[in-house]
Write a protein that holds these residues in place. Structure first.
Motif: not given
Length: 734
Positions: A612-621
């Motif tokens: 949430l803080a940087p607004g980045k997608l971490l990964k898809r599962m």
């Protein structure tokens, strides 16, 4: 003609001199009047001849006179002319409106014939090239060619860019390019694309070698409209050889996290719809601490509990566990009181609930270390409802783990006791009324019930049970939300305000406030002491299907069938994040207890984790079959996500490892058709009963720890308890 042509003889009335060859000739005679007459023809003066033959005559003359440079220039220029002298285009960029279609087709065929490891990244260039080619065609007054180009290639992008295609389809004239919102975003911003250096160099070499066939057109678009960022390949980033091979193997075609135009394209967290700003609003994601008076009351109760039940050897006391949590929360950046919705003063029930949370948190099954893909032994308790005739639409478990509520398409709600204990009747306190039963009906809605939600509650060890669940919310197709008393088993309040079916309702983390999402494309914030809504959240293009709160109640999240997830500030209704990476309708949302991560799921079986803080997608599962993931829940430590869905499985996911980490899944059981589910392998071509039917291949990412298949029961709800036990519920559908 530039020079005089010498004539044989000096008598102007003599026969003319003929210069030429083939079927044509130039007849010249010096007239007495001093004029020169030139006739072109195959049979005599005054008869026309083709431009090609005329060029041949002139070339022969230039050759005889030794004008070699002039002859060479004329030969070069006349080589690309038709019989009528019109130029024949030899370069695609000189062929008018059709050049974009030829160039795009050239690029598309080259990408599809490229090495498999580079295809997923190179394919990301096709969308911006398609958009800018179409806009250029319209701007250059080629409406017919623009329509043909759009219809020929739009099918490639319908799954991922449906909304943009719908907006671009209305463009037919150059004036539309300046007024269409989607066109203005692309025209005023450069599209960002990231490629590995090897793939980019191969692309440029190919385009240069095919300059005349359309490569120059693509290079022009890349230079003027795109911001192509080349990165070196390292061992850990997404462009490493291992990662490229993994993506090629899985045939992933998802947008990169930093791709596109900020605020518009997939991967962006910017909320500026015009993409004019790349600065994200700073978030305060820390937990809200108790006020001094309530904290002291909790400490006194914990001290009494430690005296009554001393901790085991090696186990911290309740007071120590509480103080450690307070220190951890105070070190986080928390929102101020003005940034939070006002809360009523704490009551004895709130203090008792906090004491119970501290006890459960200390005694929980701890899942704090990295699992490496193998994971801890997870326990799931599955509650299956029979003889429902596919009438149950939603489920929820109470926070004290004693009740389960189910909404139905027959307009009523039924509440059961999980352990079969009879529930007190509506008037039993007075010694009258109905006899205790294991379930109760709540009747009042005039349409199907789409969501139910228990008010916050905790388990209770005393006989008074002051922390038990007291209230239930329900939302319906009748456009209303109802608040029910679980003591009187009656409706207390009817909340009206939405202009369409209300798809979802959920309580805030501290009670008092609740949130709804509706067919009218809005989400609304309510409080139990007011019949009117407090905040209106507007921004989605289609229905708001799912809503949830941040743990500190300063933010909310909304998910829609426009395939976007939005994050809003509660106090002023201002949007602070927009996540647009899903390729299907949003079907579930859950924020982690730490407040730093968000999990969202869609109806194509994909779960996305967002930082949430940087607004980045971490990964898809991935691992669920199609039909939708209907519920998500987080472990207390925010290291495990559990999901349940239409494929009849409960799946456990490791948050901390990347998708390409090596790890063996855990086979927990067999599905109804004899299908074993393993997190380290693909579920492929599984025969159904009798071997007549085969299931479609489902790719399972390596971060799946385990899967719990049911027989024929879609999973409507999963919930982690405060002690990291998983509750799940579904209806058996034979």
């Amino acid at each position: 003609m530039a020079g005089q042509i010498p004539l044989s003889g000096g008598n102007p009335t003599a026969r003319p001199t003929t210069i030429g060859s083939g079927g044509g000739s130039i007849s010249m005679a010096q007239q007495r009047s001093g004029e020169t007459s030139i006739g072109v023809g195959s049979s005599g003066p005054g008869v026309g001849m083709s431009q090609q033959n005329l060029n041949g005559i002139v070339l022969e003359y230039l050759s005889k006179k030794g004008y070699n440079r002039t002859e060479a220039m004329l030969r070069m220029e006349s080589a690309n002319q038709d019989v009528d002298g019109r130029p024949i285009p030899t370069r695609v960029e000189d062929s008018g409106g059709v050049k974009y279609g030829k160039a795009f087709d050239l690029l598309r065929h080259w990408i599809e014939e490229n090495l498999e490891i580079y295809k997923p990244d190179l394919r990301r260039l096709l969308w911006p090239v398609f958009v800018y080619s179409f806009l250029d065609l319209v701007s250059d007054f080629y409406p017919h060619e623009a329509r043909i180009f759009f219809s020929n290639f739009r099918e490639m992008f319908e799954n991922e860019h449906e909304a943009d295609l719908r907006g671009l389809q209305a463009i037919a004239l150059p004036e539309h390019v300046g007024t269409n919102e989607i066109a203005k975003i692309y025209q005023t911003q450069r599209y960002r694309a990231t490629l590995s250096q090897t793939a980019f160099f191969n692309l440029i070499q190919f385009l240069e070698s095919k300059e005349k066939e359309g490569g120059a057109v693509i290079v022009g678009i890349l230079q003027s409209r795109l911001n192509v960022v080349t990165v070196e390949r390292t061992a850990e980033d997404q462009f490493s050889l291992a990662k490229l091979l993994e993506r090629a193997k899985n045939k992933e075609d998802y947008p990169a996290e930093d791709e596109g135009i900020p605020g518009h394209n997939p991967g962006s967290a910017n909320i500026d719809s015009s993409a004019g700003s790349a600065v994200l609003t700073k978030l305060k994601l820390g937990h809200v601490t108790l006020d001094a008076e309530a904290r002291q009351d909790v400490l006194w109760d914990l001290e009494d509990e430690d005296k009554t039940n001393p901790p085991a050897v090696g186990q911290p006391s309740l007071v120590e566990a509480f103080e450690q949590r307070i220190k951890r929360e105070e070190s986080e950046e928390i929102p101020g009181r003005t940034e939070l919705p006002p809360r009523p003063p704490p009551l004895a029930r709130d203090v008792a609930m906090e004491v119970q949370r501290v006890k459960e948190n200390r005694d929980r099954l701890k899942i704090s270390e990295k699992t490496g893909g193998v994971g801890p032994g997870m326990n799931v308790v599955m509650y299956t409802f029979h003889n429902t005739h596919d009438g149950i639409t939603c489920l929820d478990f109470s926070g004290d783990y004693l009740l389960v509520a189910a909404g139905t398409d027959m307009h009523f709600i039924r509440v059961w006791s999980l352990d079969g204990t009879p529930l007190p009747g509506p008037s039993q306190a007075n010694g009258q009324g109905s006899r205790p039963a294991a379930s109760h009906r709540l009747i009042g809605h005039s349409g199907p019930v789409y969501a139910v939600s228990f008010a916050p509650a905790t388990a209770s060890s005393d006989k008074q049970q002051i922390t038990k669940a007291k209230y239930l919310l329900s939302s319906s197709a009748d456009k209303t939300v109802r608040l029910w008393s679980l003591d009187a088993w009656a409706c207390l309040v009817v909340y009206k305000g939405h202009d369409g079916p209300v798809w979802d309702v959920t309580w805030g983390p501290f009670g008092h406030y609740f949130l709804t999402g509706s067919h009218d494309r809005t989400a609304r914030l309510w409080s139990t002491d007011r019949v009117d809504y407090l905040r209106l959240f507007v921004g989605h293009d289609r229905d708001v299907d799912h809503v949830c709160f941040h743990p500190n109640s300063a933010y909310i999240f909304t998910g829609s069938c426009d395939k976007m997830v939005r994050m809003w500030l509660v106090t002023n209704g201002y949007p602070v994040r927009m996540f647009t990476g899903h390729t299907g309708n949003i079907t579930a949302l859950a924020c982690s207890p730490s407040g730093k991560l968000l999990a969202s799921a869609d109806d194509v079986g994909t779960i996305i984790l967002w930082d949430l803080a940087p607004g980045k997608l971490l990964k898809r599962m991935r691992g669920h079959g199609k039909g939708g993931i209907w519920s998500l829940t987080w472990s207390v430590e925010s290291t495990i996500v559990v999901s349940g869905g239409a494929d009849g499985t409960v799946r456990v996911w490791d948050v901390q490892i990347p998708n390409d980490a090596s790890g063996q899944g855990k086979v927990v059981g067999e599905g109804g058709a004899g299908q074993k589910i393993d997190g380290a392998a693909q579920v492929a071509n599984v025969s159904g009963p009798g071997g007549k039917k085969k299931a479609k291949e489902v790719m399972v990412t390596s971060d799946q720890i385990s899967a719990f298949p049911t027989k024929k029961s879609p999973v409507y709800k999963v919930m982690f308890t405060q002690q990291n036990l998983v509750l799940a519920g579904g209806a058996y559908l034979p």
